[in-house]
Motif scaffolding. Sequence first.
Motif, PDB file in Angstrom:
ATOM      1  N   LEU A 193      -8.911   8.616  -3.240  1.00  0.00           N
ATOM      2  CA  LEU A 193      -7.479   8.319  -3.358  1.00  0.00           C
ATOM      3  C   LEU A 193      -6.735   9.439  -4.067  1.00  0.00           C
ATOM      4  N   THR A 194      -7.386  10.070  -5.017  1.00  0.00           N
ATOM      5  CA  THR A 194      -6.743  11.155  -5.763  1.00  0.00           C
ATOM      6  C   THR A 194      -7.127  12.535  -5.243  1.00  0.00           C
TER       7      THR A 194
ATOM      8  N   GLN B 216     -12.307   5.441  -4.889  1.00  0.00           N
ATOM      9  CA  GLN B 216     -11.330   5.755  -5.929  1.00  0.00           C
ATOM     10  C   GLN B 216     -11.142   7.261  -6.068  1.00  0.00           C
ATOM     11  N   GLU B 217     -12.220   8.016  -5.926  1.00  0.00           N
ATOM     12  CA  GLU B 217     -12.102   9.476  -6.001  1.00  0.00           C
ATOM     13  C   GLU B 217     -11.307  10.012  -4.821  1.00  0.00           C
TER      14      GLU B 217
ATOM     15  N   ASP C 291       2.855   9.596  -1.025  1.00  0.00           N
ATOM     16  CA  ASP C 291       3.768   9.290  -2.133  1.00  0.00           C
ATOM     17  C   ASP C 291       5.070  10.080  -2.000  1.00  0.00           C
TER      18      ASP C 291
ATOM     19  N   LYS D 252      -2.231  11.769  -0.931  1.00  0.00           N
ATOM     20  CA  LYS D 252      -1.225  12.029  -1.961  1.00  0.00           C
ATOM     21  C   LYS D 252       0.121  12.371  -1.331  1.00  0.00           C
TER      22      LYS D 252
END
Length: 435
Positions: A250-251, A247-248, A260, A257
Amino acid sequence: MKRDLLFVIIFVCCLVSTAKGQGDSLSLADCVKQAIQNNPTLRRDELVVDRSDLAFKQAKYDRLPTLNANISHDISQGRTINPTTNQYIDQNNSSGRQSLGLNVPIFNGFYIIHNIRMKSNALDAGKLEYEGYVNDLKLDVITAYVKVLTAKDMLTQTEGQLSVTKEQLHRNEVLNREGAANPGDLYDIKGQYSSDLNAVELTRQSLNNARVELAGLMNVDVQSLGELEQIDIPSEISIKSSEELFQESLTALPQFKAMDYRIKEMEEGIKVAKSNYWPSLSLSGGMSSNYSKEGGAIFNQIKNNLSKGVGLTLSIPIFNQFKNRTQVRLAEVNLNEVNFTKDIMRNELRMKTAQAVFDLDITQKNVVNLRDQELSYAESFRIATVHFEAGNSNSVIYLTAKNKLDATRSQLIIKQYEWLMQKYMNDYYSGSLDL
């Protein structure tokens, strides 16, 4: 008094020499900084951002009108038309024409707006991808740096092994000359000495290869690389869960990023393609004049023949072999491809973070076990040495104990640096790789 003065001079020289040595050594942060500044591959990747920036600026410039001037001059022979009188003439003549045209886009199906947004998203994606390239280079430099330290410590270890064997060889040669040693033990020690020599040379080769790799990443000559500062091996490293690290990441990872923005870029690309379905309207204006050799003074002709005009042009797409529809569908395919690419990256990232957490955990356990194993084998080797030198044992038992200790120490060196490398890998995924 002279002795005290000599001592002071020697002490100062030692301090100067030490300070100079420390100044010439490179830290991990120094190597990373030089690599970011000098690495040619990274410099080439930076051009992608420059290219995207120019495309974005040009998309904004497309809102401006166009202004063009044209000048032509003709030489004719035989029967032709005089451009100033529109009469036929049957003689050699020279003539010219000048024009100035202005075109202002009024409406083009919102193409310019969507194109600006598409290029803006592409620029943002390119910047993030470049950050990802920088992080990847950092990780490559760290890997090469750790390889150098590993090989350097391994060289110290193998040279220590060689020193112990050399000392034991000298002792057995002396005993053999005195007839107080078993010749078989002597030749066992000699064979071990040759083996240790080979180990030293192979380790020197590994050290050189690691330094060449690091120098290549930094784009410097390996001879000018200098010494590297040591990295302290931590006593313990905190380990996150695989889901937490995923999860870390991913950001934290800029290249993820960036996807996107790539998706937004493709969405705007569809709108750009659909703009061709709309009519386009533009305002045009201009002036023109001409002259002829037979028409008198050139500047008077240009002034007298000057014409001006303004107009509106409306272009309505009716049928163009389905090219517009095909372009829209291709843009939709591009969007689907980027979405799938993001899903693939997400899946790969989940696997890599899970592997990184597992590797860090298992390597940490290996290091703890090897440290205990080293203590046990060190004591075993000490006992074997005492018995061997007292003549109560033989070379087989002695060398077996020695090789076990040497192998354990070598494995411990490698595993400790592997453990450190796994820590950096986890920091990379969590976005805390700060150097």
